[in-house]
Design a protein around this motif. Structure first.
Motif, short mmCIF file in Angstrom:
data_model
loop_
_atom_site.label_atom_id
_atom_site.label_comp_id
_atom_site.label_asym_id
_atom_site.label_seq_id
_atom_site.Cartn_x
_atom_site.Cartn_y
_atom_site.Cartn_z
N LEU A 204 0.83 -1.21 0.00
CA LEU A 204 0.00 0.00 0.00
C LEU A 204 0.86 1.26 0.00
N VAL A 205 1.97 1.21 0.72
CA VAL A 205 2.87 2.37 0.78
C VAL A 205 3.45 2.65 -0.61
N GLY A 212 1.79 9.68 -5.93
CA GLY A 212 2.20 11.02 -5.47
C GLY A 212 1.62 11.40 -4.12
N GLU A 213 1.13 10.41 -3.39
CA GLU A 213 0.57 10.67 -2.06
C GLU A 213 1.69 10.59 -1.03
N ILE A 221 -3.17 6.20 6.32
CA ILE A 221 -4.09 5.63 5.32
C ILE A 221 -3.54 4.31 4.76
N THR A 222 -2.22 4.18 4.72
CA THR A 222 -1.63 2.94 4.19
C THR A 222 -1.46 1.87 5.27
N GLY A 345 8.42 14.99 1.67
CA GLY A 345 8.29 14.50 0.29
C GLY A 345 8.13 13.00 0.20
N ASP A 346 8.23 12.29 1.31
CA ASP A 346 8.05 10.82 1.32
C ASP A 346 7.74 10.38 2.76
N PHE A 347 6.44 10.21 3.03
CA PHE A 347 6.03 9.89 4.42
C PHE A 347 6.68 8.62 4.94
#
Ligand code: DUC
Ligand code: ZN
Ligand code: ZN
Length: 476
Positions: A204-205, A212-213, A221-222, A345-347
């Motif tokens: 999911l990630v 782009g999330e 959410i993931t 820019g990248d959770f």
């Protein structure tokens, strides 16, 4: 030296009693119920001119709290948790916690005992309060299984954490988990489980990042609650196959995961769970979903859950019904600067963790004020049950003759305002910024020594001792 704590309301796990507490040296010597026993200190056992009297009028007298889940200076997510054992245990003490159980780590390929020795070296001469260790097994194999026996028999380590998440870091597959559970069933240890389906989360990630999330909210959410519930259920069934190996689910955050635990407990299984203050109060929308990169402050795993669903109310109920037995913090602080910022820019690169070791006693007391918990249950979930669960009772977790004099005087008429400006944790923000709480930690005693007086710290680094632990009391 004797101390008489006079005039307070002692809160035991069965309820409040009006009693004075007599401390002799490091231990509690007696509880003297007012109205039935001695009316003057000089009439009591062992009193003399060297007796100091601490006035506890109008205060709750509770056992020093035990945080059974902390990660001081934990190497994780490409950095290290920002509280050292020095700063973190000092902050804990100021917040009314007198014992922590932190996690020593065996990384994959490392000898378990070497990992443990490294954590003893980190803590030596550093801690302000007493401490024990759980052991994280980063690799389950013949050697680490053998090491489990040795740690239980000789090192005072009776609980082992496994991860169903974080593939490539701490992850154990189902076969490894089963083997560790079988070993725990033999030697009586507790298996602590980080129950999230890591491989599914990783899919999911990856998909989210491809779309782009990238904002912090996608961390939550993931990691949907179904993947916590599925892993919780799988862990419960694996423990069942391992002849009902004792299982303790850490940082439970979601209603559906709680449902799995409740069902297992209703069947009489050896299954326990903890939750943490962040899951009782904070939400995916309000905190993790804060504008810009702010939400990074609340990136932790398991994640904060949606406020539109019933998670928080269900967790409070679980605490009342004992389907959730313990409240720990999972204290794993990272600063925004240079640490959380790694994930701009990248959770998925945001180090996972929230700091809160200083605030658990207050945050749970707010639950009493809000009528979500009884006074007795407050004390039970933050002190007595962790002591029993992790093999430290009756030394810790109770105000009773013979127990360590770890005692907090809690002022129900005081107020606590939480802020980065006033907290003592080594963090450049507070996950609870601006929160106002009814109640305040006034005095903290650790083994008979007053280390916090009137909210001011008076202890010293290095006074904390390692607490070797016996087996959990809750096993059948
Ligand atoms: N979860 C966190 O949020 N931090 C440390 C480890 C963990 O499991
Ligand atoms: Zn975990
Ligand atoms: Zn943790």
């Amino acid at each position: 030296m004797s101390i008489l704590i006079k005039g307070g309301t002692v809160v035991t796990p069965t309820g409040p009693i009006e009693a004075d507490v007599v401390v002799e040296g490091e231990k509690i010597a007696a509880l003297v119920t007012r109205g039935y026993g001695f009316s003057e200190p000089s009439e009591g056992p062992g009193f003399g001119s060297s007796t100091a009297v601490v006035d506890a009028t109008g205060k709750y007298v509770i056992p020093g709290a035990i945080d059974g889940h902390t990660h001081m200076q934990m190497p994780f997510g490409g950095t290290e948790a920002s509280d050292t054992f020095d700063t973190g245990t000092r902050a804990a003490a100021i917040g009314g916690t007198t014992t922590i159980v932190d996690f020593a780590i065996q990384r994959y390929g490392e000898v378990v005992q070497d990992g443990l020795a490294a954590w003893h070296a980190k803590t030596a001469g550093e801690c302000h309060i007493d401490y024990g260790f759980h052991m994280i097994l980063g690799g389950v194999d013949d050697d680490s299984l053998k090491a489990m026996d040795q740690l239980v028999a000789s090192e005072g380590i009776t609980s082992f954490k496994l991860f169903m998440a974080y593939p490539g870091v701490f992850y154990s597959d189902d076969g490894q988990i089963l083997r560790a559970m079988q070993k725990a069933r033999e030697n009586g240890a507790l298996i602590m489980m980080h129950a999230e389906n890591g491989p599914a989360i990783d899919v999911l990630v990856k998909q989210a990042l491809e779309r782009g999330e990238t904002d912090p909210v996608y961390h939550g959410i993931t990691r949907p609650q179904e993947l916590e519930a599925e892993a919780t259920s799988r862990a419960i069934w694996l423990a069942s196959v391992a002849a009902d190996c004792p299982l303790y689910i850490v940082h439970l955050s979601a209603s559906k995961a709680l449902e799995q635990v409740r069902n297992a407990r209703d069947l009489g299984r050896n299954v326990f769970a903890e939750t943490c203050p962040q899951y009782l109060y904070l939400t995916l929308e309000d905190q993790l979903g804060a504008p810009g990169f702010e939400g990074a402050k609340w990136v932790c795993s398991t994640p904060l859950r949606s406020g539109k669903e019933s998670h928080r109310a269900d967790l409070w109920q679980g605490l009342r019904t004992n389907d959730l037995s313990v409240v720990s913090t999972d204290h794993c602080p990272f600063c925004m600067k240079d640490q959380k910022e790694m994930g701009i820019g990248d959770f998925s690169k945001i180090p996972n963790g929230i700091g809160g070791v200083e605030h658990r006693v207050d945050l749970l007391y707010q639950g009493v004020v809000d009528k979500k918990l009884s006074l007795a249950r407050w004390v039970e979930t933050i002190a007595t049950t962790p002591a029993r669960m992790f093999g430290m009772y009756p030394k810790k977790g109770i105000i009773a003759p013979g127990s360590d004099a770890d005692i907090v005087l809690y002022d129900p008429n005081g107020r606590t305002r939480i802020s980065v400006e006033t907290h003592h944790m080594n963090m450049d923000y507070s996950a609870w910024e601006g929160w106002e709480i009814d109640g305040r930690v006034d005095t903290v005693m650790s083994r008979g020594e007053v280390i916090v007086a009137g909210g001011e710290y008076q202890g010293r680094k290095g006074r904390g001792r390692y607490v070797p632990r016996t087996l959990s009391e809750y096993l059948v």
